[in-house]
Write a protein that holds these residues in place. Sequence first.
Motif, PDB file in Angstrom:
ATOM      1  N   SER A  98      67.782 -49.248 -28.055  1.00 51.76           N
ATOM      2  CA  SER A  98      69.243 -49.340 -28.130  1.00 51.76           C
ATOM      3  C   SER A  98      69.736 -49.181 -29.562  1.00 51.76           C
ATOM      4  O   SER A  98      70.782 -48.574 -29.808  1.00 51.76           O
ATOM      5  CB  SER A  98      69.716 -50.679 -27.553  1.00 51.76           C
ATOM      6  OG  SER A  98      69.182 -51.768 -28.289  1.00 51.76           O
ATOM      7  N   GLN A 100      68.135 -47.484 -31.930  1.00 49.81           N
ATOM      8  CA  GLN A 100      67.927 -46.081 -32.278  1.00 49.81           C
ATOM      9  C   GLN A 100      69.021 -45.197 -31.690  1.00 49.81           C
ATOM     10  O   GLN A 100      69.453 -44.217 -32.315  1.00 49.81           O
ATOM     11  CB  GLN A 100      66.557 -45.621 -31.774  1.00 49.81           C
ATOM     12  CG  GLN A 100      65.385 -46.164 -32.576  1.00 49.81           C
ATOM     13  CD  GLN A 100      65.391 -45.641 -34.005  1.00 49.81           C
ATOM     14  OE1 GLN A 100      65.548 -44.452 -34.240  1.00 49.81           O
ATOM     15  NE2 GLN A 100      65.234 -46.562 -34.949  1.00 49.81           N
ATOM     16  N   LYS A 101      69.502 -45.554 -30.488  1.00 44.29           N
ATOM     17  CA  LYS A 101      70.575 -44.784 -29.862  1.00 44.29           C
ATOM     18  C   LYS A 101      71.844 -44.860 -30.706  1.00 44.29           C
ATOM     19  O   LYS A 101      72.514 -43.844 -30.943  1.00 44.29           O
ATOM     20  CB  LYS A 101      70.824 -45.324 -28.456  1.00 44.29           C
ATOM     21  CG  LYS A 101      71.894 -44.560 -27.689  1.00 44.29           C
ATOM     22  CD  LYS A 101      72.061 -45.133 -26.287  1.00 44.29           C
ATOM     23  CE  LYS A 101      73.143 -44.374 -25.524  1.00 44.29           C
ATOM     24  NZ  LYS A 101      73.318 -44.917 -24.146  1.00 44.29           N
ATOM     25  N   ILE A 102      72.165 -46.069 -31.165  1.00 42.01           N
ATOM     26  CA  ILE A 102      73.342 -46.242 -32.020  1.00 42.01           C
ATOM     27  C   ILE A 102      73.151 -45.507 -33.337  1.00 42.01           C
ATOM     28  O   ILE A 102      74.072 -44.856 -33.852  1.00 42.01           O
ATOM     29  CB  ILE A 102      73.601 -47.739 -32.263  1.00 42.01           C
ATOM     30  CG1 ILE A 102      73.932 -48.446 -30.942  1.00 42.01           C
ATOM     31  CG2 ILE A 102      74.733 -47.941 -33.271  1.00 42.01           C
ATOM     32  CD1 ILE A 102      74.015 -49.945 -31.054  1.00 42.01           C
ATOM     33  N   TYR A 103      71.946 -45.584 -33.880  1.00 41.88           N
ATOM     34  CA  TYR A 103      71.646 -44.915 -35.150  1.00 41.88           C
ATOM     35  C   TYR A 103      71.795 -43.405 -35.022  1.00 41.88           C
ATOM     36  O   TYR A 103      72.395 -42.748 -35.878  1.00 41.88           O
ATOM     37  CB  TYR A 103      70.233 -45.278 -35.585  1.00 41.88           C
ATOM     38  CG  TYR A 103      69.706 -44.415 -36.717  1.00 41.88           C
ATOM     39  CD1 TYR A 103      70.152 -44.590 -38.019  1.00 41.88           C
ATOM     40  CD2 TYR A 103      68.770 -43.405 -36.464  1.00 41.88           C
ATOM     41  CE1 TYR A 103      69.675 -43.789 -39.053  1.00 41.88           C
ATOM     42  CE2 TYR A 103      68.299 -42.604 -37.482  1.00 41.88           C
ATOM     43  CZ  TYR A 103      68.748 -42.804 -38.774  1.00 41.88           C
ATOM     44  OH  TYR A 103      68.289 -41.999 -39.785  1.00 41.88           O
ATOM     45  N   ARG A 104      71.281 -42.851 -33.907  1.00 42.22           N
ATOM     46  CA  ARG A 104      71.380 -41.398 -33.715  1.00 42.22           C
ATOM     47  C   ARG A 104      72.837 -40.970 -33.584  1.00 42.22           C
ATOM     48  O   ARG A 104      73.251 -39.950 -34.147  1.00 42.22           O
ATOM     49  CB  ARG A 104      70.579 -40.978 -32.476  1.00 42.22           C
ATOM     50  CG  ARG A 104      69.078 -41.003 -32.671  1.00 42.22           C
ATOM     51  CD  ARG A 104      68.364 -40.277 -31.535  1.00 42.22           C
ATOM     52  NE  ARG A 104      68.573 -40.948 -30.260  1.00 42.22           N
ATOM     53  CZ  ARG A 104      67.777 -41.904 -29.783  1.00 42.22           C
ATOM     54  NH1 ARG A 104      66.736 -42.301 -30.487  1.00 42.22           N
ATOM     55  NH2 ARG A 104      68.028 -42.459 -28.606  1.00 42.22           N
ATOM     56  N   LYS A 105      73.614 -41.742 -32.824  1.00 44.98           N
ATOM     57  CA  LYS A 105      75.032 -41.393 -32.657  1.00 44.98           C
ATOM     58  C   LYS A 105      75.761 -41.452 -33.987  1.00 44.98           C
ATOM     59  O   LYS A 105      76.551 -40.565 -34.318  1.00 44.98           O
ATOM     60  CB  LYS A 105      75.693 -42.336 -31.655  1.00 44.98           C
ATOM     61  CG  LYS A 105      77.153 -41.979 -31.387  1.00 44.98           C
ATOM     62  CD  LYS A 105      77.804 -42.936 -30.424  1.00 44.98           C
ATOM     63  CE  LYS A 105      79.235 -42.480 -30.100  1.00 44.98           C
ATOM     64  NZ  LYS A 105      80.062 -42.273 -31.303  1.00 44.98           N
ATOM     65  N   ALA A 106      75.497 -42.519 -34.765  1.00 48.91           N
ATOM     66  CA  ALA A 106      76.153 -42.645 -36.064  1.00 48.91           C
ATOM     67  C   ALA A 106      75.747 -41.497 -36.994  1.00 48.91           C
ATOM     68  O   ALA A 106      76.574 -40.974 -37.755  1.00 48.91           O
ATOM     69  CB  ALA A 106      75.816 -43.993 -36.703  1.00 48.91           C
ATOM     70  N   THR A 107      74.488 -41.106 -36.896  1.00 50.09           N
ATOM     71  CA  THR A 107      74.003 -40.004 -37.729  1.00 50.09           C
ATOM     72  C   THR A 107      74.674 -38.693 -37.349  1.00 50.09           C
ATOM     73  O   THR A 107      75.112 -37.916 -38.206  1.00 50.09           O
ATOM     74  CB  THR A 107      72.474 -39.869 -37.600  1.00 50.09           C
ATOM     75  OG1 THR A 107      71.853 -41.100 -37.987  1.00 50.09           O
ATOM     76  CG2 THR A 107      71.955 -38.746 -38.492  1.00 50.09           C
ATOM     77  N   VAL A 108      74.769 -38.434 -36.041  1.00 47.08           N
ATOM     78  CA  VAL A 108      75.426 -37.207 -35.575  1.00 47.08           C
ATOM     79  C   VAL A 108      76.903 -37.207 -35.966  1.00 47.08           C
ATOM     80  O   VAL A 108      77.442 -36.189 -36.414  1.00 47.08           O
ATOM     81  CB  VAL A 108      75.267 -37.056 -34.047  1.00 47.08           C
ATOM     82  CG1 VAL A 108      76.148 -35.926 -33.522  1.00 47.08           C
ATOM     83  CG2 VAL A 108      73.808 -36.781 -33.692  1.00 47.08           C
ATOM     84  N   ASP A 109      77.570 -38.363 -35.806  1.00 51.12           N
ATOM     85  CA  ASP A 109      78.985 -38.452 -36.177  1.00 51.12           C
ATOM     86  C   ASP A 109      79.183 -38.157 -37.663  1.00 51.12           C
ATOM     87  O   ASP A 109      80.112 -37.434 -38.044  1.00 51.12           O
ATOM     88  CB  ASP A 109      79.534 -39.842 -35.850  1.00 51.12           C
ATOM     89  CG  ASP A 109      79.654 -40.082 -34.348  1.00 51.12           C
ATOM     90  OD1 ASP A 109      79.587 -39.084 -33.592  1.00 51.12           O
ATOM     91  OD2 ASP A 109      79.807 -41.243 -33.939  1.00 51.12           O
TER      92      ASP A 109
END
Length: 333
Positions: A98, A100-109
């Motif tokens: 969970s 990592q999911k937030i981290y990936r989204k923040a990174t993409v944003d």
Amino acid sequence: MNKWLIVILMLGSGWVGWYLATHWPESEQQDVTADVLAVVGDSVITRDDFIRQMSHRGGNRPGQYHELKQKKFLLDFMINQQVMFDDAVAKGFHEDESVQKIYRKATVDKYLEEELNKKLQALVVTDREIKQHFNNNKTVYEKPARKRAAIIAKIIPADVTAEEKQQIKDELEAIRNQVNELDGKTKHFGELALTHSDDRSSRYQGGVIGWFVENPKRSYKWDRTVIEALFSLPEPGDVSPVLETDEGLFLVRLVAAEQVEEKTLTQVSSGIRQQLLKTKQDAMKKQFITQLIEGADININQQMLADIDPLNPAEKADDIKPPALPVDNGGTP
């Protein structure tokens, strides 16, 4: 043991201790310097970090963070956050799915903000483009002519005789003649609709059934014969002859009419600018993603994809929903 040997060993160990103390590599722990406000384990809180937190937490409001007490309270909060973060990382919480999911989204944003959004913000729509679009689409920005109708409807039963139908026609002709006796300000059928019309939805409003636009692509509840008769009437108050349709017999009266209303470039330029800008932005987004995909090394196991079982049972024949009905502009409700 010889006392001189003991003395020599003591002197030697003292020298080794002094050497190690002066030459052994220093700890990696950071020191408080001009730029480092606080050290928390192996992490540091810099002056700039603290100023950014002040800005996020109301530091721009008058009177905020003028007292040392306020600053200490904020620094304590930052230290507590850093201690908890370091402990969480040490225990592997940063590897949780969970997180990592937030981290990936923040990174993409953040990636889109830096790589795409700046390009989107640089897009402009010129006055020349707006004018050209307006000239090419003038009819889109016109309010079409429309007419408001009132009816008196007589529903004809399927088993009616020719003689009975003629009697109903004669009745409508008589009603048509009575229209001239209505108050000149009354452009609908008034009390005549309440007394004689079989259409319950309009009889209490003088027979008024609403506004209509003359457009062959538009479909209405009423028979096309009724709509065509309405648009053949030139002046408000005019009444059609008795009309015969599959649904029954009708009288149509023109209640009001509005002509085509043209809008100027000044009136619509703001909306056109937004429309063209969105078109440009959508095109740039599509190009941006396409270039990324084309430059990536992607290999899909199509067979594995096909073999993945669904998570729910197949729909039954009576569970399948029909497609949404279209609306007038071709979209869906």
